[in-house]
Design an enzyme around this catalytic site. Structure first.
Site, PDB file in Angstrom:
ATOM      1  N   ARG A  66      -5.697   5.986  -8.324  1.00  0.00           N
ATOM      2  CA  ARG A  66      -4.393   5.677  -8.395  1.00  0.00           C
ATOM      3  C   ARG A  66      -4.736   4.382  -9.138  1.00  0.00           C
ATOM      4  NH1 ARG A  66      -0.745   7.763  -4.409  1.00  0.00           N
ATOM      5  NH2 ARG A  66      -0.434   5.973  -3.125  1.00  0.00           N
TER       6      ARG A  66
ATOM      7  N   LYS B 173       2.431   3.164  -9.211  1.00  0.00           N
ATOM      8  CA  LYS B 173       2.274   2.650  -8.275  1.00  0.00           C
ATOM      9  C   LYS B 173       2.633   0.691  -8.052  1.00  0.00           C
ATOM     10  CE  LYS B 173       1.422   2.738  -3.052  1.00  0.00           C
ATOM     11  NZ  LYS B 173       3.381   3.260  -2.671  1.00  0.00           N
TER      12      LYS B 173
ATOM     13  N   GLU C 166      11.830  12.540  -5.996  1.00  0.00           N
ATOM     14  CA  GLU C 166      11.153  12.247  -5.125  1.00  0.00           C
ATOM     15  C   GLU C 166      12.598  11.252  -4.539  1.00  0.00           C
ATOM     16  OE1 GLU C 166       7.379   9.777  -4.807  1.00  0.00           O
ATOM     17  OE2 GLU C 166       8.483   8.898  -7.202  1.00  0.00           O
TER      18      GLU C 166
HETATM   19  C1  PLP Z   1       8.018   5.971  -3.959  1.00  0.00           C
HETATM   20  C2  PLP Z   1       6.500   6.556  -3.532  1.00  0.00           C
HETATM   21  N1  PLP Z   1       6.355   8.376  -3.605  1.00  0.00           N
HETATM   22  C3  PLP Z   1       5.404   8.870  -2.970  1.00  0.00           C
HETATM   23  C4  PLP Z   1       4.532   8.120  -2.672  1.00  0.00           C
HETATM   24  C5  PLP Z   1       3.809   8.335  -1.198  1.00  0.00           C
HETATM   25  O1  PLP Z   1       1.590   8.712  -1.918  1.00  0.00           O
HETATM   26  P1  PLP Z   1       1.000   8.877  -0.661  1.00  0.00           P
HETATM   27  O2  PLP Z   1       0.923   9.869  -0.196  1.00  0.00           O
HETATM   28  O3  PLP Z   1      -0.174   8.776  -1.281  1.00  0.00           O
HETATM   29  O4  PLP Z   1       1.306   7.584   0.337  1.00  0.00           O
HETATM   30  C6  PLP Z   1       4.359   6.660  -1.929  1.00  0.00           C
HETATM   31  C7  PLP Z   1       4.199   5.300  -0.822  1.00  0.00           C
HETATM   32  O5  PLP Z   1       3.022   5.374  -1.443  1.00  0.00           O
HETATM   33  C8  PLP Z   1       6.014   6.178  -2.907  1.00  0.00           C
HETATM   34  O6  PLP Z   1       5.711   4.582  -2.879  1.00  0.00           O
END
Ligand code: PLP
Length: 344
Positions: A79, A182, A218
């Site tokens: 990612r 991210k 989300e």
């Molecule tokens: C906006 C957002 N969505 C989803 C997630 C969850 O992703 P992960 O399960 O890979 O930590 C995060 C945190 O990492 C986030 O900042």
């Protein structure tokens, strides 16, 4: 290390070392451990004003049998590479990413919470352009650093439910924007509505798809899922961060006999869902007790309110999914999918 492992919260602690490498002349320098926790940057560094940075969040656990593992670091590596490519930054190879995280855990082992407190080490890799310039042309001079800090769960050490609000006058991501990456720049604009929502007693914000505002996207810091008639449903959307926790929970849900659907979820469908949860590395799995819809976050009007559980009465599927996932992470449930990467 003498820390109160049961009450760590989600704060930053200075540990023994940060791992650092730089991209110089087309190659990554050998990783170094830095104990100062201080970086000097030119104030024109691109990261400072244009937020040319992307990051990750993953965890290391001390398991029941004493082993130390990281949860699915290969997924975070992939990612980060995807985010780096989006920003035009050099993509750290998967092996380098894992080595940096592994070494960060090893050097900070005395900060890794012992088994039995539900606590872990949050690992934060960050990749940033430190090149001094004011023009927008790409010129990567890049630092890749990995920190680790001991944490409880984001919202406290027990599985308790939170209320959430849908803020009608804020979006997290543009329709064809960077929401699925991210990037540091995705988060700064959410601080203002977060502060307002928290002051109003909400634990989370839930965002709709910003183009048409018909479907659930989300939460501000985590993915959305719901349990509807024996099915785990989660949004299909181009602007949602592909959560590794959600990806894992979809597999766990299947293992537990649920059907899994990744599809558009209209807001009104919330009325037919028995349980709703937020999932992510930081929040782990946080059940949502109620979701309010507010056309204007700053004002009192609530146009709809969906209830899923009372605080302290978490739904049965959220409880099962949470126990199974954390059971794998802490070595209490067999890791049949090979998600735990051994460190030592
Ligand atoms: C906006 C957002 N969505 C989803 C997630 C969850 O992703 P992960 O399960 O890979 O930590 C995060 C945190 O990492 C986030 O900042």
């Amino acid at each position: 290390m003498n820390l109160d492992w049961n009450n760590l919260g989600f704060d930053v602690r200075k540990t023994n070392a940060v791992m650092v490498t730089r991209f110089v002349d087309g190659a990554w320098t050998p990783m170094e451990a830095d104990a100062s926790f201080t970086m000097s940057l030119n104030p024109y560094a691109l990261v400072m004003h244009y937020a040319v940075a992307c990051f990750e969040g993953l965890k290391a656990f001390r398991q029941k049998d004493g082993r130390v593992v990281m949860f699915r670091p290969d997924e975070n590596a992939a990612r980060l590479r995807r985010s780096a490519a989006y920003l035009g930054l050099p993509e750290p190879p998967v092996e380098l990413f894992i080595q940096m995280c592994e070494e960060c855990v090893r050097r900070n082992l005395d900060f890794l919470p012992p088994y039995g407190h539900g606590a872990s080490m949050y690992i934060r890799p960050i990749l940033m352009s430190v090149h001094p310039q004011i023009g927008l042309s790409p010129h990567p001079e890049v630092v890749f650093a990995v920190m680790g800090t001991p944490v409880g769960t984001y919202h406290g050490s027990t599985l308790k439910a939170f209320s959430a609000v849908i803020p009608g006058n804020y979006d997290r991501a543009a329709p064809k924007g960077s929401g699925s990456y991210k990037l540091a720049g995705n988060y700064a604009p959410t601080f203002r509505p977060y502060n307002i929502a928290h002051a109003q007693g909400y634990g989370e914000m839930l965002f709709l798809n910003s183009g048409t505002r018909e479907f659930i996207d989300e939460f501000g810091s985590s993915n959305f899922f719901a349990i509807k008639d024996g099915t785990y449903i989660t949004p299909l959307s181009d602007s949602v961060l592909p959560s590794i926790t959600n990806k894992s929970l979809q597999v766990v849900a299947t293992d537990l006999g649920l059907k899994v659907e990744k599809r558009h979820i209209p807001l009104a469908e919330l009325a037919d869902c028995q349980e709703v949860g937020a999932c992510g590395t930081a929040v782990v799995l946080t059940p949502i007790s109620r979701i309010d819809v507010k056309p204007v976050l700053e004002e009192a009007e609530v146009t709809a309110s969906y209830r899923f559980c009372e605080d302290g009465a978490v739904g049965p599927m959220c409880t099962k999914l949470y126990r199974h996932l954390t059971g794998i992470q802490f070595g209490e449930v067999e890791d049949i999918h090979g998600w735990c990467y051994p460190v030592c």
